[in-house]
Design a protein around this motif. Structure first.
Motif, PDB file in Angstrom:
ATOM      1  N   LEU A  64     -72.889  48.993 -84.953  1.00  0.00           N
ATOM      2  CA  LEU A  64     -73.183  47.758 -84.976  1.00  0.00           C
ATOM      3  C   LEU A  64     -74.312  47.134 -84.729  1.00  0.00           C
ATOM      4  O   LEU A  64     -74.906  46.298 -85.369  1.00  0.00           O
ATOM      5  CB  LEU A  64     -71.927  46.977 -84.526  1.00  0.00           C
ATOM      6  N   VAL A  65     -74.809  47.565 -83.534  1.00  0.00           N
ATOM      7  CA  VAL A  65     -75.978  46.938 -83.095  1.00  0.00           C
ATOM      8  C   VAL A  65     -77.213  47.403 -83.957  1.00  0.00           C
ATOM      9  O   VAL A  65     -78.014  46.563 -84.157  1.00  0.00           O
ATOM     10  CB  VAL A  65     -76.310  47.512 -81.507  1.00  0.00           C
ATOM     11  N   ASP A  66     -77.300  48.752 -84.133  1.00  0.00           N
ATOM     12  CA  ASP A  66     -78.280  49.099 -85.335  1.00  0.00           C
ATOM     13  C   ASP A  66     -78.462  48.356 -86.491  1.00  0.00           C
ATOM     14  O   ASP A  66     -79.157  48.102 -86.963  1.00  0.00           O
ATOM     15  CB  ASP A  66     -78.001  50.501 -85.436  1.00  0.00           C
ATOM     16  N   LEU A  67     -76.973  48.152 -86.871  1.00  0.00           N
ATOM     17  CA  LEU A  67     -76.908  47.344 -88.134  1.00  0.00           C
ATOM     18  C   LEU A  67     -77.429  46.001 -87.897  1.00  0.00           C
ATOM     19  O   LEU A  67     -78.280  45.357 -88.542  1.00  0.00           O
ATOM     20  CB  LEU A  67     -75.412  47.259 -88.571  1.00  0.00           C
ATOM     21  N   ALA A  68     -76.979  45.203 -86.951  1.00  0.00           N
ATOM     22  CA  ALA A  68     -77.502  43.912 -86.688  1.00  0.00           C
ATOM     23  C   ALA A  68     -78.885  43.907 -86.253  1.00  0.00           C
ATOM     24  O   ALA A  68     -79.587  42.962 -87.055  1.00  0.00           O
ATOM     25  CB  ALA A  68     -77.012  43.325 -84.971  1.00  0.00           C
ATOM     26  N   ILE A  69     -79.733  44.862 -85.830  1.00  0.00           N
ATOM     27  CA  ILE A  69     -81.110  45.040 -85.823  1.00  0.00           C
ATOM     28  C   ILE A  69     -81.648  45.074 -87.177  1.00  0.00           C
ATOM     29  O   ILE A  69     -82.702  44.254 -87.437  1.00  0.00           O
ATOM     30  CB  ILE A  69     -81.387  46.012 -84.785  1.00  0.00           C
TER      31      ILE A  69
END
Ligand code: FEO
Length: 172
Positions: A104-109
């Protein structure tokens, strides 16, 4: 506003956190059936924490103007071979959740969604804590082997886990 990709991913996380709550409640029932009420209490507290996680994602989706779309929650298993195998399953599950949070963090970035990235940082820290606390119990169980007296001592220790939310009361 949330992008559709982030909105869908956050909705999937609501479902994953609700499944975690359901899984730990099933584990609480397993321990209760074996009169290990301290273990059962610990799992109940864990289940309530997971419900809290689901509600945090739910509230964030709303706050960002997104739509919450609740899906079916998969049925968890209802039996395990031993207390050790339960905690092995918990650790494995938490490692899976950690990977989901990291994705999810990767996606948000990737989507340049800074607000979601900041929101997720709490979960990144929480996962470190969760894996450590589960592993601590697992290591004790492994040291113990088949010592029934030792199991009773761990049960007493786990009965002291504090409530994660004001809605819950210790059961042991
Ligand atoms: Fe909500 Fe245990 O991860």
């Amino acid at each position: 506003m949330l992008t559709p990709t982030i909105e869908q991913a956050l909705n999937e996380q609501v479902n994953a956190e609700l499944y975690s709550a359901y899984l730990y409640l099933a584990m609480a029932a397993y321990f209760s059936d074996r009169d290990l009420e301290g273990f059962s209490h610990w799992m109940n507290m864990q289940s309530q924490e997971e419900l809290g996680h689901a509600l945090k994602f739910y509230a964030f989706i709303n706050e960002r103007g997104g739509k919450n779309t609740l899906k079916a929650i998969e049925a968890p298993p209802s039996s395990w071979d031993s207390p050790t195998s339960v905690f092995e399953a918990v650790l494995e599950h938490e490692q899976k959740v950690t990977a989901m949070i990291n994705n999810l963090v990767d996606l948000a970035i990737a989507e340049k969604d800074h607000a979601t990235n900041i929101f997720l940082q709490w979960f990144v820290t929480e996962q470190v804590e969760e894996e450590a606390s589960v592993n601590a119990v697992l290591q004790k169980l492994k040291l113990l082997g088949k010592d029934g007296g030792g199991l009773f001592m761990i049960d007493r220790e786990l009965a002291g886990r504090a409530s994660a939310c004001p809605c819950s009361q210790p059961t042991a």
